[in-house]
Design a protein around this motif. Sequence first.
Motif, short mmCIF file in Angstrom:
data_model
loop_
_atom_site.label_atom_id
_atom_site.label_comp_id
_atom_site.label_asym_id
_atom_site.label_seq_id
_atom_site.Cartn_x
_atom_site.Cartn_y
_atom_site.Cartn_z
N ASP A 118 2.09 5.95 -7.35
CA ASP A 118 0.99 6.70 -7.97
C ASP A 118 1.23 8.20 -7.82
O ASP A 118 0.84 8.99 -8.68
CB ASP A 118 -0.34 6.31 -7.32
N GLY A 119 1.88 8.59 -6.72
CA GLY A 119 2.13 10.00 -6.47
C GLY A 119 3.13 10.62 -7.42
O GLY A 119 3.21 11.85 -7.52
N ARG A 168 0.84 -1.21 0.00
CA ARG A 168 0.00 0.00 0.00
C ARG A 168 0.87 1.26 0.00
O ARG A 168 0.61 2.20 -0.75
CB ARG A 168 -0.93 0.00 1.21
N ILE A 169 1.90 1.26 0.82
CA ILE A 169 2.81 2.42 0.86
C ILE A 169 3.50 2.59 -0.48
O ILE A 169 3.60 3.71 -1.01
CB ILE A 169 3.84 2.23 1.99
N ARG A 177 2.48 1.60 -3.45
CA ARG A 177 1.52 2.06 -4.46
C ARG A 177 1.22 3.54 -4.31
O ARG A 177 1.14 4.28 -5.30
CB ARG A 177 0.23 1.24 -4.38
N GLU A 178 1.05 3.99 -3.09
CA GLU A 178 0.76 5.41 -2.87
C GLU A 178 1.90 6.28 -3.39
O GLU A 178 1.66 7.32 -4.03
CB GLU A 178 0.52 5.67 -1.38
N GLU A 179 3.13 5.88 -3.14
CA GLU A 179 4.26 6.69 -3.59
C GLU A 179 4.47 6.59 -5.09
O GLU A 179 4.83 7.58 -5.74
CB GLU A 179 5.53 6.27 -2.83
#
Length: 585
Positions: A62-63, A55-56, A58-60
């Motif tokens: 995608d960011g 999750r971490i 993917r968030e980074e």
Amino acid sequence: MRYSRSFIHTQYEVPKEAETPSHVLLLRGSYVYPAAAGIYSLLPLGHRVAEKVKRIIREEMDGIDGLEVTMPVLNPAELWKATKRYFDIGQELFRIRDRRQREFVLAMTHEEIVTDIAKKFLRSYRDLPVMLYQIQTKIRDEARPRAGLLRLREFQMKDAYSFHPDFEDLDRYYPRIYNAYLRIFGRCGLNAVPIEADTGIMGGTGSHEFMLESVHGEDQFVVCSHCDYRANTEKAVGVKPVIKDLAADPPAMVSVATPGVKTIAQLMDFFQSTEDHFLKTVAYEADGRLVLGVVRGDFNISVTKLANHFKAVRVDLASEDLLERHGLFGGFLSPVGLTDKNLRVVVDTSVGCETLYIAGGNAVDVHLRNVVPGRDFQVQEQVDIAEVRSGDPCAQCRSGRLEIRRGIELGHTFKLGTKYTASDTMDVTFLGADGENHRLVMGCYGIGLERLMASAVEQWHDEAGIIWPVTIAPFQVILSTLGKSPEVDGAADALYETLRTRFEVLYDDRDESPGVKLKDADLLGIPLRVVISQRGLKQGTYEVKVRRTGEVFFYSRDEIMSALEHHAADLLPSLDGLPLLPETP
């Protein structure tokens, strides 16, 4: 989740095969289970941690405008043959045939597949830049899988690939991925050190490794005691002390019989000289060709630097048979008097021409005294091929000293350039704004998931067990009851229902002794432990222990929720002080 309905089977004895703290504790805590050497199942607790890490990531990703894809593990061999990696990579690459005898490989990385995708769809400058990433299984036939999740044969990796119209655009994008990596590791509670690295079999124009300093790490890297210089030992360069003691009229080179004198220590004693006045010549076979490397006696040859100089895929020590075919003798090698014009000899920059050296005589039981480079042999190729040494001056600032440390590689970033899109590999071009065809420029970036999990345990553990960072812990709170009574069970059930509205809670409702429950709570490493006991209920309090610090607090029922939120917030990793690169809009 109720412990009684979970799949948690802790062990108190250290498994015989376990080598490192992470290996021991992940097995004892029922996070992983080995199927074979280097092949592990993630059990429910381990799976929960892996999902938090994903999750971490993917968030980074995608960011920074990453687009997630899924690519196959089974790759057609012709793509790998096009890039030549099919031939260049050794036994680490699984090569298989299907029932129709078609050749395939099990991918250890996905450059070939993603470049094939890019060739099909990235046809115009309007399509660029773009970054594709995945979290996918990788297969690598490791010769020595070890240390649990730190070196695996099958593992999950986040691998990302960026495509750019030119090198300038890659250089603009690279700080974004570099900084995202620092944030990923920081959010996972890891103190990652970015260092300059060798590109290895990935190729390209530059790369960084992100290292976690650890005594159990397999990699070595250097840091400067004064400036911000950081580099893998395969890439690092230090200032080599210069020796200048050559007389104005140096004596002639002479041959000396040295029967039975072979080691440096024996030679130093025999010649009454110091190590830095010897020439150390080592023979290697580089992609099937004999080559010689020469360093000053107080240095060792870096095989990686030597391979990079020769652009060789495989470099091994030369066999006695190969040396004999060239009329050479191991233990007595020298750059002096060589007659084979096709034999490449590379001399390290530590070898100067202002001192007298002792060298092998290229004959059994013979050495040469008073050897002067440039006079007694010609230096045709001179580059840095020496391993860096602890204590050498830093080449960047000239003020500090280099220190060698051990570490675990958390991630690696590469500026691939056109290695995979060149005309002699996969030949990928796009139509530029000028109406001309231009070659795609690439970057690639990897993070191993299981290794990151194990690294978190390597950094965060004590004698009692794991101490998970709150961001990747399988649960944030473990609720334990001590003693069996209707009052304790009723209070615990009610608190469990309340807590699970804001936290991920493991409710230890087992009919076990207090000692077993508290030992398991420490072993599992869940950040916050809440204990309900008969004595606490009489006092109107719940006990809260912070796993990382060992601090114990007592709160009333009205205070418990806000107190836990406060403690959880305090445990969040800080991203302040990360060595971020400046980004260009």
